[in-house]
Scaffold this active site. Structure first.
Site, mmCIF file in Angstrom:
data_model
loop_
_atom_site.group_PDB
_atom_site.id
_atom_site.type_symbol
_atom_site.label_atom_id
_atom_site.label_comp_id
_atom_site.label_asym_id
_atom_site.label_seq_id
_atom_site.Cartn_x
_atom_site.Cartn_y
_atom_site.Cartn_z
ATOM 1 N N SER A 146 -15.207 -19.732 56.930
ATOM 2 C CA SER A 146 -13.901 -20.391 56.817
ATOM 3 C C SER A 146 -13.101 -19.700 55.729
ATOM 4 O O SER A 146 -13.678 -19.135 54.789
ATOM 5 C CB SER A 146 -14.098 -21.855 56.429
ATOM 6 O OG SER A 146 -12.884 -22.436 56.014
ATOM 7 N N TYR A 159 -18.616 -27.645 50.517
ATOM 8 C CA TYR A 159 -18.198 -26.914 51.717
ATOM 9 C C TYR A 159 -17.774 -25.489 51.333
ATOM 10 O O TYR A 159 -18.225 -24.512 51.951
ATOM 11 C CB TYR A 159 -17.027 -27.661 52.364
ATOM 12 C CG TYR A 159 -16.561 -27.120 53.690
ATOM 13 C CD1 TYR A 159 -17.253 -27.413 54.867
ATOM 14 C CD2 TYR A 159 -15.415 -26.332 53.777
ATOM 15 C CE1 TYR A 159 -16.812 -26.939 56.087
ATOM 16 C CE2 TYR A 159 -14.977 -25.849 54.999
ATOM 17 C CZ TYR A 159 -15.665 -26.153 56.150
ATOM 18 O OH TYR A 159 -15.225 -25.677 57.356
HETATM 19 N N1 LIG Z 1 -11.696 -26.992 62.343
HETATM 20 C C1 LIG Z 1 -11.342 -26.221 61.310
HETATM 21 O O1 LIG Z 1 -10.194 -26.309 60.794
HETATM 22 C C2 LIG Z 1 -12.305 -25.201 60.762
HETATM 23 C C3 LIG Z 1 -11.821 -24.322 59.791
HETATM 24 C C4 LIG Z 1 -12.684 -23.384 59.261
HETATM 25 C C5 LIG Z 1 -13.985 -23.293 59.707
HETATM 26 N N2 LIG Z 1 -14.431 -24.162 60.656
HETATM 27 C C6 LIG Z 1 -15.819 -24.041 61.085
HETATM 28 O O2 LIG Z 1 -15.871 -23.889 62.488
HETATM 29 C C7 LIG Z 1 -17.113 -24.409 62.985
HETATM 30 C C8 LIG Z 1 -16.854 -25.368 64.119
HETATM 31 O O3 LIG Z 1 -16.153 -26.460 63.595
HETATM 32 P P1 LIG Z 1 -15.197 -27.400 64.463
HETATM 33 O O4 LIG Z 1 -13.965 -27.577 63.682
HETATM 34 O O5 LIG Z 1 -15.130 -26.946 65.855
HETATM 35 O O6 LIG Z 1 -15.997 -28.783 64.291
HETATM 36 P P2 LIG Z 1 -16.706 -29.758 65.322
HETATM 37 O O7 LIG Z 1 -15.833 -30.039 66.487
HETATM 38 O O8 LIG Z 1 -17.179 -30.897 64.490
HETATM 39 O O9 LIG Z 1 -17.940 -28.890 65.844
HETATM 40 C C9 LIG Z 1 -19.112 -28.724 65.118
HETATM 41 C C10 LIG Z 1 -20.190 -28.325 66.095
HETATM 42 O O10 LIG Z 1 -21.385 -28.120 65.345
HETATM 43 C C11 LIG Z 1 -22.422 -28.865 65.955
HETATM 44 N N3 LIG Z 1 -23.402 -29.245 64.950
HETATM 45 C C12 LIG Z 1 -23.198 -29.895 63.784
HETATM 46 N N4 LIG Z 1 -24.362 -30.087 63.153
HETATM 47 C C13 LIG Z 1 -25.320 -29.542 63.935
HETATM 48 C C14 LIG Z 1 -26.732 -29.436 63.834
HETATM 49 N N5 LIG Z 1 -27.398 -29.918 62.780
HETATM 50 N N6 LIG Z 1 -27.394 -28.815 64.815
HETATM 51 C C15 LIG Z 1 -26.749 -28.318 65.899
HETATM 52 N N7 LIG Z 1 -25.415 -28.385 66.053
HETATM 53 C C16 LIG Z 1 -24.713 -29.005 65.075
HETATM 54 C C17 LIG Z 1 -21.722 -30.084 66.561
HETATM 55 O O11 LIG Z 1 -22.477 -30.635 67.633
HETATM 56 P P3 LIG Z 1 -23.437 -31.915 67.545
HETATM 57 O O12 LIG Z 1 -22.779 -32.895 66.632
HETATM 58 O O13 LIG Z 1 -23.505 -32.355 68.976
HETATM 59 O O14 LIG Z 1 -24.722 -31.400 67.033
HETATM 60 C C18 LIG Z 1 -20.481 -29.406 67.120
HETATM 61 O O15 LIG Z 1 -20.756 -28.805 68.360
HETATM 62 C C19 LIG Z 1 -17.802 -25.068 61.776
HETATM 63 O O16 LIG Z 1 -18.751 -24.174 61.234
HETATM 64 C C20 LIG Z 1 -16.665 -25.275 60.788
HETATM 65 O O17 LIG Z 1 -17.088 -25.316 59.459
HETATM 66 C C21 LIG Z 1 -13.628 -25.117 61.200
#
Ligand SMILES: NC(=O)c1ccc[n+]([C@@H]2O[C@H](COP(=O)([O-])OP(=O)(O)OC[C@H]3O[C@@H](n4cnc5c(N)ncnc54)[C@H](OP(=O)(O)O)[C@@H]3O)[C@@H](O)[C@H]2O)c1
Length: 258
Positions: A146, A159
Site C-alpha cells: 500500500s 498497518y
Molecule cells: N482498499 C484500499 O484502499 C487498499 C489500499 C491499499 C492497499 N490495499 C490492500 O489490498 C488488499 C486487498 O484489500 P481490499 O481493499 O480488496 O480488502 P477486502 O475487500 O477486505 O479484501 C481482503 C481479502 O483478503 C482476504 N483475507 C483476509 N484475511 C485473510 C486470511 N487470514 N486468509 C485468507 N484470506 C484472507 C479476504 O477474504 P476472507 O475474509 O474471505 O478471508 C478478502 O478476500 C489488502 O492487502 C489491502 O491491505 C487496499
C-alpha cells in the site's frame, strides 16, 4: 527495459489469487477470468469464492478456501494446484485486513493478527512456492502492499509498518529471484472502495472502484512494471512527499491529516 517481462495476453495463464473473495482480489479474479486465464481462488469465505466460480466455466476455476496464516493449508492448496495445473504462472498475495490503530489505542492482539496476515503470511507463501518456481525458472509473485507503507502516517501504527515491510520484502525478493527467471511485482494501491475501506470515517482522496484498481493492475503487468501503483494522481503526490526531509514531511502531513 521493463523490470519484468510484460504480460499482455492472459489466455491460459495459471493465476492463484490469495484474498479473492471480495474487493480488489475479487475484481482482479473476474477481469483475469474474462481475459481467458485459469484462476485458483483462495480466501477464508469459501461460499463467496464458490459463487464467483459459478459464473465461469468450471475447467477455468479452482476454489481453494484457506486461511493464509495457516502454513499447512497453504502447502496443501499448493500441492492441489501443482497436481491440477502442473505449475503456476503467477501467485498474487492479496489477503489483507485493516484495523485503524494509533499510539492511543494500541491493541497487541489486533496488532499481531494484522502482522500475521500482512507480513508473516506472504513469507509463508514464499516458503511454500519458491522452491518449485525456482526449479522451473518461471512464474512469479505479486505482493500487495500500500502507499501507506511509503512513510509513517497517523492512525496507521501497525498497518503502515506492515505495509512498509512488504515493500522492502518485494524489493529484496526482486533482487534475488529476478536473475533466476522469476517475475516479482509490488502492487501499491491508493484508496480503493472495498469492504476494507468502508470503515474509514474520513474523506478518501482520489478514491477509485475495485474494478478500476483491477484494470490498473493489468495495465501495470502489460507495461512490465515492478511497482504497480495507482491512481497515479494520488500515488505520484505521495512519492514526492516521500522525498521530503523530515521537518517538511511532518509539517505537511500534520496539516493535511488534522
Ligand atoms: N482498499 C484500499 O484502499 C487498499 C489500499 C491499499 C492497499 N490495499 C490492500 O489490498 C488488499 C486487498 O484489500 P481490499 O481493499 O480488496 O480488502 P477486502 O475487500 O477486505 O479484501 C481482503 C481479502 O483478503 C482476504 N483475507 C483476509 N484475511 C485473510 C486470511 N487470514 N486468509 C485468507 N484470506 C484472507 C479476504 O477474504 P476472507 O475474509 O474471505 O478471508 C478478502 O478476500 C489488502 O492487502 C489491502 O491491505 C487496499
Amino acid at each position: 527495459m521493463p523490470l519484468n517481462t510484460p504480460i499482455r495476453d492472459w489466455t491460459g495463464k495459471r493465476v492463484w489469487i490469495i484474498g479473492a473473495s471480495t474487493g480488489i482480489g475479487a475484481s482482479l479474479a473476474r477481469v483475469l477470468l474474462q481475459a481467458g486465464s485459469r484462476l485458483a481462488l483462495s480466501a477464508r469465505r469459501g461460499e463467496l469464492l464458490q459463487s464467483m466460480a459459478a459464473e465461469f466455466p468450471a475447467e477455468n476455476v479452482a476454489v481453494l478456501p484457506l486461511d493464509v496464516t495457516d502454513g499447512d493449508a497453504l502447502k496443501s492448496a499448493w500441492r492441489t494446484l501443482r497436481d491440477r495445473w502442473g505449475g503456476c504462472d503467477l501467485i498474487v498475495v492479496m489477503a489483507g485486513d485493516y484495523v485503524p490503530m494509533s499510539s492511543f489505542n494500541l491493541d497487541q492482539q489486533a496488532a499481531e493478527h494484522l502482522l500475521r496476515v500482512k507480513l508473516h503470511a506472504p513469507l509463508q507463501v514464499l516458503e511454500c512456492v519458491l522452491p518449485d518456481l525456482l526449479a522451473a525458472g518461471a512464474g512469479g509473485l505479486a505482493l500487495v502492499s500500500s502507499v501507506a507503507g511509503y512513510r509513517g502516517l497517523p492512525r496507521s501504527l501497525v498497518y503502515g509498518p506492515g505495509k512498509a515491510a512488504v515493500i522492502n520484502l518485494a524489493e529484496s525478493l526482486y533482487l534475488e529471484v529476478r536473475p533466476r527467471g522469476l517475475g516479482v511485482w509490488l502492487i501499491n494501491p491508493g484508496f480503493v472502495a472495498t469492504p476494507l475501506t468502508a470503515q474509514n470515517d474520513f474523506p478518501m482522496p482520489c478514491l477509485i472502484t475495485a474494478e478500476e484498481a483491477a484494470r490498473e493492475i493489468l495495465r501495470g503487468f502489460a507495461r512490465g512494471e515492478f511497482e504497480i501503483h495507482f491512481p497515479k494522481r494520488f500515488t505520484r503526490t505521495l512519492k514526492l512527499l516521500r522525498l521530503l526531509p523530515y521537518r517538511l514531511y511532518f509539517a505537511l502531513v500534520r496539516r493535511i491529516t488534522q
